[in-house]
Design an enzyme around this catalytic site. Structure first.
Site, PDB file in Angstrom:
ATOM      1  N   ALA A  94      -7.864  -0.225   2.450  1.00 24.64           N
ATOM      2  CA  ALA A  94      -6.708  -0.492   3.305  1.00 24.64           C
ATOM      3  C   ALA A  94      -6.982  -0.204   4.773  1.00 24.64           C
ATOM      4  O   ALA A  94      -6.252  -0.661   5.636  1.00 24.64           O
ATOM      5  CB  ALA A  94      -5.521   0.341   2.840  1.00 24.64           C
ATOM      6  N   CYS A  95      -8.016   0.596   5.055  1.00 26.90           N
ATOM      7  CA  CYS A  95      -8.134   1.133   6.409  1.00 26.90           C
ATOM      8  C   CYS A  95      -9.460   0.820   7.074  1.00 26.90           C
ATOM      9  O   CYS A  95     -10.519   1.087   6.506  1.00 26.90           O
ATOM     10  CB  CYS A  95      -7.996   2.645   6.375  1.00 26.90           C
ATOM     11  SG  CYS A  95      -6.606   3.201   5.425  1.00 26.90           S
ATOM     12  N   ASN A 101      -6.590   4.280  11.643  1.00 32.10           N
ATOM     13  CA  ASN A 101      -6.035   3.063  11.029  1.00 32.10           C
ATOM     14  C   ASN A 101      -4.544   2.944  11.409  1.00 32.10           C
ATOM     15  O   ASN A 101      -4.005   3.828  12.067  1.00 32.10           O
ATOM     16  CB  ASN A 101      -6.227   3.142   9.504  1.00 32.10           C
ATOM     17  CG  ASN A 101      -5.287   4.142   8.891  1.00 32.10           C
ATOM     18  OD1 ASN A 101      -5.095   5.223   9.423  1.00 32.10           O
ATOM     19  ND2 ASN A 101      -4.675   3.787   7.787  1.00 32.10           N
ATOM     20  N   PRO A 102      -3.848   1.896  10.963  1.00 36.11           N
ATOM     21  CA  PRO A 102      -2.467   1.653  11.430  1.00 36.11           C
ATOM     22  C   PRO A 102      -1.472   2.794  11.247  1.00 36.11           C
ATOM     23  O   PRO A 102      -0.618   3.016  12.100  1.00 36.11           O
ATOM     24  CB  PRO A 102      -2.039   0.431  10.627  1.00 36.11           C
ATOM     25  CG  PRO A 102      -3.299  -0.317  10.402  1.00 36.11           C
ATOM     26  CD  PRO A 102      -4.358   0.728  10.204  1.00 36.11           C
ATOM     27  N   CYS A 103      -1.517   3.474  10.149  1.00 34.65           N
ATOM     28  CA  CYS A 103      -0.485   4.533   9.972  1.00 34.65           C
ATOM     29  C   CYS A 103      -1.037   5.923  10.251  1.00 34.65           C
ATOM     30  O   CYS A 103      -0.387   6.938   9.969  1.00 34.65           O
ATOM     31  CB  CYS A 103       0.093   4.408   8.577  1.00 34.65           C
ATOM     32  SG  CYS A 103       0.701   2.739   8.251  1.00 34.65           S
ATOM     33  N   GLU A 137      -3.281   7.878   8.962  1.00 35.59           N
ATOM     34  CA  GLU A 137      -3.758   8.848   7.980  1.00 35.59           C
ATOM     35  C   GLU A 137      -5.280   8.867   7.883  1.00 35.59           C
ATOM     36  O   GLU A 137      -5.845   9.735   7.239  1.00 35.59           O
ATOM     37  CB  GLU A 137      -3.134   8.600   6.597  1.00 35.59           C
ATOM     38  CG  GLU A 137      -3.600   7.350   5.862  1.00 35.59           C
ATOM     39  CD  GLU A 137      -2.823   6.101   6.267  1.00 35.59           C
ATOM     40  OE1 GLU A 137      -2.172   6.154   7.334  1.00 35.59           O
ATOM     41  OE2 GLU A 137      -2.869   5.103   5.535  1.00 35.59           O
ATOM     42  N   THR A 181       4.285   0.319  -0.298  1.00 35.41           N
ATOM     43  CA  THR A 181       4.524  -0.558  -1.441  1.00 35.41           C
ATOM     44  C   THR A 181       4.193   0.103  -2.768  1.00 35.41           C
ATOM     45  O   THR A 181       4.897  -0.110  -3.754  1.00 35.41           O
ATOM     46  CB  THR A 181       3.678  -1.857  -1.346  1.00 35.41           C
ATOM     47  OG1 THR A 181       3.354  -2.097   0.001  1.00 35.41           O
ATOM     48  CG2 THR A 181       4.429  -3.019  -1.911  1.00 35.41           C
ATOM     49  N   ILE A 182       3.124   0.875  -2.798  1.00 36.78           N
ATOM     50  CA  ILE A 182       2.752   1.418  -4.112  1.00 36.78           C
ATOM     51  C   ILE A 182       3.788   2.427  -4.630  1.00 36.78           C
ATOM     52  O   ILE A 182       3.923   2.595  -5.832  1.00 36.78           O
ATOM     53  CB  ILE A 182       1.315   2.000  -4.147  1.00 36.78           C
ATOM     54  CG1 ILE A 182       1.146   3.162  -3.187  1.00 36.78           C
ATOM     55  CG2 ILE A 182       0.278   0.909  -3.912  1.00 36.78           C
ATOM     56  CD1 ILE A 182      -0.144   3.938  -3.420  1.00 36.78           C
TER      57      ILE A 182
HETATM   58  P1  ADP Z   1       0.333   0.410   0.150  1.00 40.10           P
HETATM   59  O1  ADP Z   1       1.496   1.172  -0.363  1.00 40.10           O
HETATM   60  O2  ADP Z   1       0.612  -1.047   0.275  1.00 40.10           O
HETATM   61  O3  ADP Z   1      -0.943   0.647  -0.604  1.00 40.10           O
HETATM   62  P2  ADP Z   1       0.527   2.076   2.540  1.00 40.10           P
HETATM   63  O4  ADP Z   1       1.925   1.863   2.974  1.00 40.10           O
HETATM   64  O5  ADP Z   1       0.190   3.365   1.853  1.00 40.10           O
HETATM   65  O6  ADP Z   1       0.030   0.851   1.652  1.00 40.10           O
HETATM   66  O7  ADP Z   1      -0.405   1.942   3.796  1.00 40.10           O
HETATM   67  C1  ADP Z   1      -1.743   2.388   3.740  1.00 40.10           C
HETATM   68  C2  ADP Z   1      -2.579   1.691   4.740  1.00 40.10           C
HETATM   69  O8  ADP Z   1      -2.708   0.328   4.362  1.00 40.10           O
HETATM   70  C3  ADP Z   1      -2.002   1.626   6.133  1.00 40.10           C
HETATM   71  O9  ADP Z   1      -2.230   2.765   6.876  1.00 40.10           O
HETATM   72  C4  ADP Z   1      -2.750   0.448   6.678  1.00 40.10           C
HETATM   73  O10 ADP Z   1      -4.065   0.806   7.048  1.00 40.10           O
HETATM   74  C5  ADP Z   1      -2.780  -0.473   5.497  1.00 40.10           C
HETATM   75  N1  ADP Z   1      -1.616  -1.380   5.497  1.00 40.10           N
HETATM   76  C6  ADP Z   1      -0.364  -1.134   5.127  1.00 40.10           C
HETATM   77  N2  ADP Z   1       0.439  -2.199   5.273  1.00 40.10           N
HETATM   78  C7  ADP Z   1      -0.338  -3.162   5.755  1.00 40.10           C
HETATM   79  C8  ADP Z   1      -0.131  -4.523   6.145  1.00 40.10           C
HETATM   80  N3  ADP Z   1       1.043  -5.122   6.078  1.00 40.10           N
HETATM   81  N4  ADP Z   1      -1.196  -5.169   6.610  1.00 40.10           N
HETATM   82  C9  ADP Z   1      -2.395  -4.604   6.688  1.00 40.10           C
HETATM   83  N5  ADP Z   1      -2.653  -3.347   6.344  1.00 40.10           N
HETATM   84  C10 ADP Z   1      -1.656  -2.633   5.888  1.00 40.10           C
END
Ligand code: ADP
Length: 679
Positions: free
Chosen positions: A92-93, A338-340, A342, A531-532
């Site tokens: 994700a990151c 990364n975006p959030c 963490e 989402t998870i």
């Molecule tokens: P998920 O629940 O979908 O696995 P998280 O909300 O835990 O994701 O986010 C984890 C990381 O995934 C974020 O910090 C970011 O790096 C990436 N991420 C989350 N949403 C998106 C998105 N819409 N597009 C791209 N990357 C995303």
């Protein structure tokens, strides 16, 4: 056989209605021609388990499947979506460097980075960038004799590109844009998503100002702080305020011999001329003509706070804390996340995440510590396998990622676990549980990574003596409370509940690490689980509950949606009367409903009822036992004044938090979740 399908059906019953909807909309594989679903939720978990257990014993696949299908552990979205499919990204990151050139032979110029971003977004990853190396607005461009347009205008290109490239047609990409506080365009950056621009510009970016301890001290004293044009200076470390060589952040403990050792191994190319004090660095920058001016640190912080109050952006990244607590600090300095936030990562590094559902580990009102330990062990194994199973979109990413093999095991469902334990979120007891859970999970994740090293080898850049055990400077629980001006002790009952974590001896862990090595440069990280957590049917990450009940408007009418755990409690007190529920749904909370029993009011405190300091303290507790970062939104009521944001930002720094974000209710026109009635 039939027996198998019955088992599948049973497991599917664990999924909530919302989980099914999300899985259906985004995750379950479809036949590309007929668009018919080709898998059920259990088949999805099986696909992921099998793919990540390739080359392992059969029981490992079963364990992975068991953990996911019981919703005890869920990996990040890209792993669920892409495992064993044509798309190869499972992480994700990502952090991508951006150099001050259109394109470079190394592939890290502005448009090289843009391309990397597009490829990552296409497959579901999120990207973070530090734009600080870009020359400021109005600066000269020698090759064209023109003027530069500055970092913010380049960010707009990244933003538009993100809009256009929808991830595999399923979700839009997410970015983190960072500017270090010394950059001459910092004020433009602070304003980039505020006022008239807040619902218009950089909508696919979270933005954060990277600040230093020195800056924060000057915020206190109201001293001037220099702005530096990155193009004009020969000290290419980009951080003028704490330049003491590349090792500024280890001033106290890096000895000359470590420096020499580093140089010998060329782990960090040392240039003696860079070893200067802050004042010397500034003097050099002055003679170079690189200092473009001075700002008052306090006034700049006021602007940051005003903007964050108005729109939620920018957040702050505390760069010194990030680097002080980066286990493989000897590989270079971290400039971005990364975006959030963490995952603070080195240039080109990526990290894959997964989260343990804490709610599943409350059994009969007690924490199932052994169950958590077992889940952590296999979850780390799973995440470590992701590093190899990934198909990396670029060579640089593959190299940087495999060098450190960073993984991030996090949590979700904290708030609900606390309800089930009968512990109030915003209480000393609640914080204490957070602190001990964080410690226990970190300990076991490290242990798992050490065991993996024994079996499969350490990460290539592992150096037993240079690797930094970040638990060594974890703050004590009482110390954290003190910073926040809180007193008090956890109750006997809660201490008993957490005895298993309290008694952990980390020195044993260090011995084992020195003996067997370590498989992953980082092991834990608290992701938002946006989402998870829906798939797992629990509260997100370490956030408090959001709304207990709300009215959802759909085409055929209004429905009251109620938190099932809350409903359970209402039933227990014989309060599950439609009229009562309707009344609660109108505000989304119960704290202002005198007819609701005190226990319910105490346990079901929602995000806006929880004082900001408790939000912050939970984050601080999780950050202590963590080798990466903690994603948390400090949710504020819409009537909170600006001072509250100021306090949150400054206290976050004092608490040793690595990155901070606030969001004031209704401060933007597009908001994902509203409290109470949604019209
Ligand atoms: P998920 O629940 O979908 O696995 P998280 O909300 O835990 O994701 O986010 C984890 C990381 O995934 C974020 O910090 C970011 O790096 C990436 N991420 C989350 N949403 C998106 C998105 N819409 N597009 C791209 N990357 C995303």
């Amino acid at each position: 056989g039939k027996g198998k399908w019955t088992e599948f059906d049973q497991r599917d019953l664990l999924l909530t209605y919302n989980a099914l909807k999300v899985l259906e909309a985004r995750y379950l594989l479809k036949d590309p021609d007929t668009l018919r679903y080709v898998e059920t939720p259990q088949m999805l978990f099986r696909r992921v388990a099998r793919f990540l257990a390739r080359g392992e014993r059969k029981d490992v696949e079963e364990k992975f499947y068991e953990l996911m299908s019981s919703l005890k552990f869920v990996p990040n979205t890209p792993a669920l979506m892409n495992a064993d499919t044509r798309l190869g990204i499972l992480s994700a990151c990502f952090v991508i460097p951006v150099r001050d050139s259109m394109v470079t032979p190394q592939g890290d110029g502005i448009f090289d980075s843009l391309r990397a971003m597009a490829v990552i977004h296409q497959q579901g990853g999120g990207t973070g960038f530090d734009f600080s190396e870009l020359r400021p607005k109005g600066d000269v461009v020698a090759s064209t004799a023109g003027v530069a347009s500055g970092p913010v205008s380049f960010m707009r290109i990244f933003d538009v590109s993100t809009d256009v490239v929808k991830q595999g047609g399923k979700r839009r990409g997410a970015n983190m844009g960072i500017l270090h506080v010394w950059h001459p365009d910092v004020e433009d950056f602070i304003r980039a998503k505020t006022g008239e621009l807040k619902d218009a510009q950089l909508q696919n970016f979270n933005i954060s100002v990277a600040v230093y301890d020195e800056f924060m001290r000057k915020v206190d004293s109201g001293e001037p702080f220099p702005l530096v044009n990155p193009r004009k200076t020969r000290i290419k470390d980009w951080d003028y305020y704490v330049v003491r060589a590349r090792n500024y952040m280890w001033e106290e403990w890096v000895q000359e011999e470590i420096l020499r050792e580093l140089e010998e191994r060329e782990a960090v190319p040392l240039d003696e001329s860079r070893i200067v004090t802050v004042d010397e660095a500034l003097a050099i920058a002055e003679t170079e003509g690189a200092v473009t001016g001075y700002v008052n640190a306090r006034e700049l912080m006021t602007k940051i706070v005003k903007s964050a109050w108005d729109s939620g952006d920018p957040g702050l990244i505390f760069v010194d804390e990030v680097n002080r607590r980066h286990p493989v600090w000897y590989l270079g300095k971290i400039q971005a996340t990364n975006p959030c936030a963490e995952e603070p990562l080195l240039p080109w590094e990526s990290c894959n995440l997964g989260s343990i559902n804490l709610e599943k580990f409350v059994v009969d009102g007690k924490i199932d510590w052994d169950g958590i330990a077992e889940a952590v062990k296999y979850a780390v194994r799973f995440l470590d396998n992701v590093v190899d199973a990934n198909r990396y979109p670029l060579k640089q990413i593959e190299e940087a990622t495999k060098r450190t093999r960073k993984v991030g095991l996090g949590v979700m469902g904290l708030a609900r676990a606390l309800v089930r334990l009968g512990v109030q979120y915003d209480s000393i007891d609640g914080l204490y549980i957070s602190y001990q859970l964080a410690k226990f999970i970190y300990y076991n994740a490290m242990l798992a990574s050490i065991e993996l090293a024994k079996e499969k080898g350490s990460f290539p850049a592992y150096d037993p003596t240079l690797y930094k055990d970040v638990w060594e400077n974890a703050r004590d629980f009482q110390e954290i409370l003190k910073v926040a001006g809180l007193g008090g002790q956890p109750s006997e009952q809660v201490r008993k509940m957490a005895a298993k974590a309290e008694s952990l001896d980390f020195s044993v862990l260090k011995e084992l690490r020195l003996k067997y090595g370590l498989r992953n440069a980082t092991v834990v990280s608290v992701a938002p689980t946006g989402t998870i957590s829906i798939i797992a049917g629990t509260s997100s990450a370490i956030e408090p509950l959001f709304a207990l009940a709300f009215v959802r408007n759909v085409a055929v009418g209004k429905f009251i949606e109620i938190d099932p755990l809350f409903l359970e409690y209402l039933k227990k007190y014989e309060m599950d009367d439609p009229e009562v529920i309707k009344k609660i749904a109108e505000s989304g909370t119960v704290s202002d409903q005198p007819f609701v029993p005190k226990t319910i009011r105490r346990l079901f405190r929602t995000a806006h009822e929880v004082d900001p300091i408790y939000h912050l303290l939970h984050q601080a507790c999780w950050q202590q036992w963590n080798d990466s970062g903690v994603s948390k939104t400090i949710n504020l009521r819409s009537d909170e004044p600006e001072d509250v944001v100021w306090n949150v930002y400054v206290t976050a720094w004092r608490l040793g938090i690595k990155g901070i974000t606030v969001y004031r209710d209704r401060s933007k026109s597009k908001q994902v979740i509203y409290f109470g009635i949604k019209e």
